[in-house]
Design an enzyme around this catalytic site. Structure first.
Site, PDB file in Angstrom:
ATOM      1  CG  HIS A  18      23.033  -7.672 -23.995  1.00  0.00           C
ATOM      2  ND1 HIS A  18      24.264  -7.591 -23.376  1.00  0.00           N
ATOM      3  CD2 HIS A  18      22.818  -8.991 -24.244  1.00  0.00           C
ATOM      4  CE1 HIS A  18      24.780  -8.809 -23.261  1.00  0.00           C
ATOM      5  NE2 HIS A  18      23.923  -9.675 -23.775  1.00  0.00           N
ATOM      6  CG  ASP A  20      24.463  -2.397 -25.931  1.00  0.00           C
ATOM      7  OD1 ASP A  20      23.857  -3.421 -25.563  1.00  0.00           O
ATOM      8  OD2 ASP A  20      25.700  -2.365 -26.074  1.00  0.00           O
ATOM      9  CD  GLU A 204      25.783 -15.602 -28.011  1.00  0.00           C
ATOM     10  OE1 GLU A 204      24.936 -14.878 -28.552  1.00  0.00           O
ATOM     11  OE2 GLU A 204      26.666 -15.167 -27.237  1.00  0.00           O
ATOM     12  CG  ASP A 282      20.887 -12.017 -26.550  1.00  0.00           C
ATOM     13  OD1 ASP A 282      21.528 -11.431 -25.657  1.00  0.00           O
ATOM     14  OD2 ASP A 282      21.440 -12.579 -27.506  1.00  0.00           O
TER      15      ASP A 282
END
Length: 347
Positions: A18, A20, A204, A282
């Site tokens: 990701h 951000d 998750e 991640d």
């Protein structure tokens, strides 16, 4: 022999990163202070406390709180461009030859940008990043679970505009515990109709049922995380029989309490049982991890052999949202490097 250096230099891919959650803390600090953004931190050490998991994190919800300030600095083209270029540079330093970066485009409109301007800025930086650093990067657009399905439809239509220009897929991300995948079925049916690749965060948290829901109802051909697949034999068999890749991120899973200890992560069991598992960070900044460090964790904490490490890398290459021809090119580059390793490093 320095195994970490060897792993760092092996040509690798990352499928679940990701944007951000992977901004350099120094960059967030600089952009916030120079951009007049009100933040509670004024030096790099203070910033890290707000941006990284440095202590106790009780759940995925707590983990997601770390994205507040990164999103706030990603409201201008110049900032987004810089962030992407730095992330591609970081990927290069991590030995990554191909990376699939994720962004929820509708979160970056508060500074007056249109969704198209957000995507085009990212794609421009990706092109320039390839020219400067030699890393191929592509974009996955995320819709968010807590948003209404109409927003997900907007993301799907946006992805369709850029599907041959650097956008390769759509994703569903966010608070899995409170927002099941079926809420967004209409949007993902549309993506399937358009022929857009689909990956979905599922399993998750402890909700194993979301994995098959995401595959069957939302047409996902890859699953983000999938940690809790072990809770249902039918799910495990389906993943194996249908060769569904899992984009696994062990450090992130430890921090969100999906597992209570790194040694309990199911990634090695899944690999041994024939599930197509891949390894990813991640969120590099939030989880304070590089891909090389994550591979080293598998060796030191889960007793992975180098042969298993190499298989994970192959799985990542074969599972990429890339053309068959480009996957072949990446495999050739990977195999060339591996052939030159001493035999002791391959076992």
């Amino acid at each position: 022999m320095d195994i970490q250096n060897i792993i760092n230099n092996i040509p690798k891919v990352e499928l679940h990163c990701h944007i951000d959650g992977s901004i350099r803390p120094k960059t967030i600090l600089e952009l916030a202070l120079t951009g007049g953004i009100d933040v509670p931190f004024f030096n790099i050490e203070e910033a890290k406390r707000y941006l990284q998991i440095t202590g106790e994190c009780n759940s995925l919800k707590d983990y997601l709180d770390k994205f507040h300030f990164p999103v706030r600095v990603m409201q201008k083209k110049i900032n987004i461009y810089r962030i992407i270029m730095e992330l591609i540079e970081d990927s290069k330093m991590d030995g990554i030859m191909y990376t699939e970066l994720r962004l929820a485009p509708l979160q970056h409109l508060k500074g007056g940008l249109s969704p198209e301007e957000v995507v085009e800025t990212v794609l421009e930086a990706m092109k320039d990043g390839k020219d400067k650093f030699g890393v191929v990067s592509v974009l996955i657009l995320c819709s968010l679970r807590h948003e209404p399905v109409e927003k997900s439809i907007e993301v799907v239509k946006l992805a369709r505009k850029y599907i041959s220009k650097g956008v390769v897929a759509i994703d569903l991300a966010g608070n899995e515990s409170d927002f099941p995948p079926e809420i967004h079925k209409k949007a993902f049916d549309l993506a399937y109709e358009y022929g857009i690749n689909i990956t979905v965060h599922a399993g998750e948290t402890g909700i194993c049922a979301n994995i098959l829901k995401s595959i069957i109802d939302l047409h996902a051909t890859r699953i983000g995380h999938g940690v809790f697949a072990y809770k249902d034999d039918k799910t495990l068999v389906y993943l194996i029989d249908n060769h569904i890749p899992l984009e696994m991120c062990p450090t992130s899973n430890l921090q969100t309490k999906a597992i209570s200890a790194y040694c309990e992560h199911p990634i090695r069991t899944y690999l041994k049982n024939g599930i197509n598992v891949t390894l990813n960070t991640d969120n590099r900044t939030v989880s304070n991890i590089t891909l090389t460090e994550e591979y080293m964790n598998l060796i030191s904490k889960l007793d992975f052999s180098m042969e298993e490490i190499l298989q994970l890398i192959r799985n990542g290459i074969n599972s990429a949202f890339a053309s068959k021809q480009f996957k072949t090119t990446m495999l050739e580059k990977f195999n060339t490097y591996v052939r030159e390793l001493p035999e002791i490093c391959k076992n």
